[in-house]
Write a protein that holds these residues in place. Structure first.
Motif, PDB file in Angstrom:
ATOM      1  N   LEU A  12      46.660  21.203   2.876  1.00 31.73           N
ATOM      2  CA  LEU A  12      47.065  22.350   3.691  1.00 31.73           C
ATOM      3  C   LEU A  12      48.410  22.893   3.224  1.00 31.73           C
ATOM      4  O   LEU A  12      48.583  24.102   3.046  1.00 31.73           O
ATOM      5  CB  LEU A  12      47.138  21.928   5.164  1.00 31.73           C
ATOM      6  N   ARG A  13      49.353  21.969   3.007  1.00 30.40           N
ATOM      7  CA  ARG A  13      50.678  22.372   2.526  1.00 30.40           C
ATOM      8  C   ARG A  13      50.562  23.100   1.178  1.00 30.40           C
ATOM      9  O   ARG A  13      51.165  24.159   0.975  1.00 30.40           O
ATOM     10  CB  ARG A  13      51.588  21.152   2.390  1.00 30.40           C
ATOM     11  N   GLN A  14      49.780  22.552   0.266  1.00 29.79           N
ATOM     12  CA  GLN A  14      49.600  23.166  -1.061  1.00 29.79           C
ATOM     13  C   GLN A  14      48.968  24.556  -0.941  1.00 29.79           C
ATOM     14  O   GLN A  14      49.405  25.506  -1.594  1.00 29.79           O
ATOM     15  CB  GLN A  14      48.697  22.288  -1.938  1.00 29.79           C
ATOM     16  N   THR A  15      47.952  24.661  -0.092  1.00 35.27           N
ATOM     17  CA  THR A  15      47.253  25.940   0.080  1.00 35.27           C
ATOM     18  C   THR A  15      48.197  27.015   0.599  1.00 35.27           C
ATOM     19  O   THR A  15      48.201  28.149   0.102  1.00 35.27           O
ATOM     20  CB  THR A  15      46.058  25.773   1.057  1.00 35.27           C
ATOM     21  N   ILE A  16      49.020  26.668   1.594  1.00 37.21           N
ATOM     22  CA  ILE A  16      49.947  27.650   2.172  1.00 37.21           C
ATOM     23  C   ILE A  16      51.042  28.020   1.172  1.00 37.21           C
ATOM     24  O   ILE A  16      51.481  29.172   1.116  1.00 37.21           O
ATOM     25  CB  ILE A  16      50.524  27.149   3.511  1.00 37.21           C
ATOM     26  N   GLU A  17      51.469  27.068   0.357  1.00 35.76           N
ATOM     27  CA  GLU A  17      52.456  27.379  -0.682  1.00 35.76           C
ATOM     28  C   GLU A  17      51.883  28.388  -1.676  1.00 35.76           C
ATOM     29  O   GLU A  17      52.571  29.292  -2.128  1.00 35.76           O
ATOM     30  CB  GLU A  17      52.880  26.102  -1.418  1.00 35.76           C
ATOM     31  N   GLU A  18      50.605  28.215  -2.019  1.00 41.11           N
ATOM     32  CA  GLU A  18      49.964  29.116  -2.981  1.00 41.11           C
ATOM     33  C   GLU A  18      49.604  30.460  -2.353  1.00 41.11           C
ATOM     34  O   GLU A  18      49.662  31.498  -3.009  1.00 41.11           O
ATOM     35  CB  GLU A  18      48.688  28.464  -3.539  1.00 41.11           C
TER      36      GLU A  18
END
Length: 198
Positions: A12-18
């Motif tokens: 989730l964190r990675q997706t929102i960063e991208e």
């Protein structure tokens, strides 16, 4: 397939960063969980809600101000701006934007988003639309997010005209395109812009 909580939160964190402008609903669909679960995950990870992320990214990415109209008169939320170059805004289609019988967005909202962005990108106290060549390429429904991207394609110091191309997308699919001929009160400053006479 549902992921274990720790793994889901990392993804989730990675997706929102991208993709900082992804909605909780889209995340819920992606991770096969409820919107409430996504909200709880964000709270645990100290990731702000979408509106706060938009403001944060906008503040980080651009510090120029719209000159031709008050920022709150731009239809949609400006998330990127480089005067006399380019601008991006997003508009979430809500109940107030659609026909009640079919939940399809009224065309004038898409036009207003694009036209106000064409005005906003002009580095001038006065920018007026002289002419617009527009095309709607697919219906937009309630709940969809429209991302409008404006690019200044040419400018003429002789007649104080600037041509702005705006393309609007839902999930990378084009839904609206327009070319706006704008009149400006001053001659364009800055170099390297194509000189074009209409």
């Amino acid at each position: 397939m549902k992921l274990p909580k720790k793994q889901r939160q990392e993804k989730l964190r990675q997706t929102i960063e991208e993709m900082p402008f992804i909605t909780d609903e889209a995340l819920a669909n992606q991770f096969y969980v409820s919107i409430q679960t996504i909200r709880l995950d964000r709270m645990e990870l100290a990731i702000p809600e979408l509106r706060e992320r938009i403001k944060s990214v906008a503040t980080d990415q651009w510090n120029e101000t719209v000159k031709a109209l008050p920022i709150d008169e731009v239809i949609g939320e400006v998330i990127d701006l480089e005067l006399d170059e380019r601008a991006i805004s997003i508009l979430d289609i809500g109940l107030e934007h659609v026909f009640s019988r079919n939940n399809i967005a009224r065309g004038h909202h898409l036009f207003a988003q694009a036209n106000s962005l064409a005005v906003a990108v002009i580095n001038d106290q006065l920018a007026l639309t002289i002419k617009a060549d527009i095309r709607f390429t697919r219906q937009v429904k309630q709940g969809e997010r429209v991302v409008a991207k404006a690019n200044v394609v040419s400018s003429s110091t002789d007649n104080r005209r600037t041509k702005v191309e705006v393309n609007s997308y839902v999930d990378n699919e084009i839904v609206f395109s327009g070319v706006f001929d704008m009149y400006r009160s001053n001659e364009q400053k800055g170099e390297g812009r194509n000189e074009a006479s209409d």
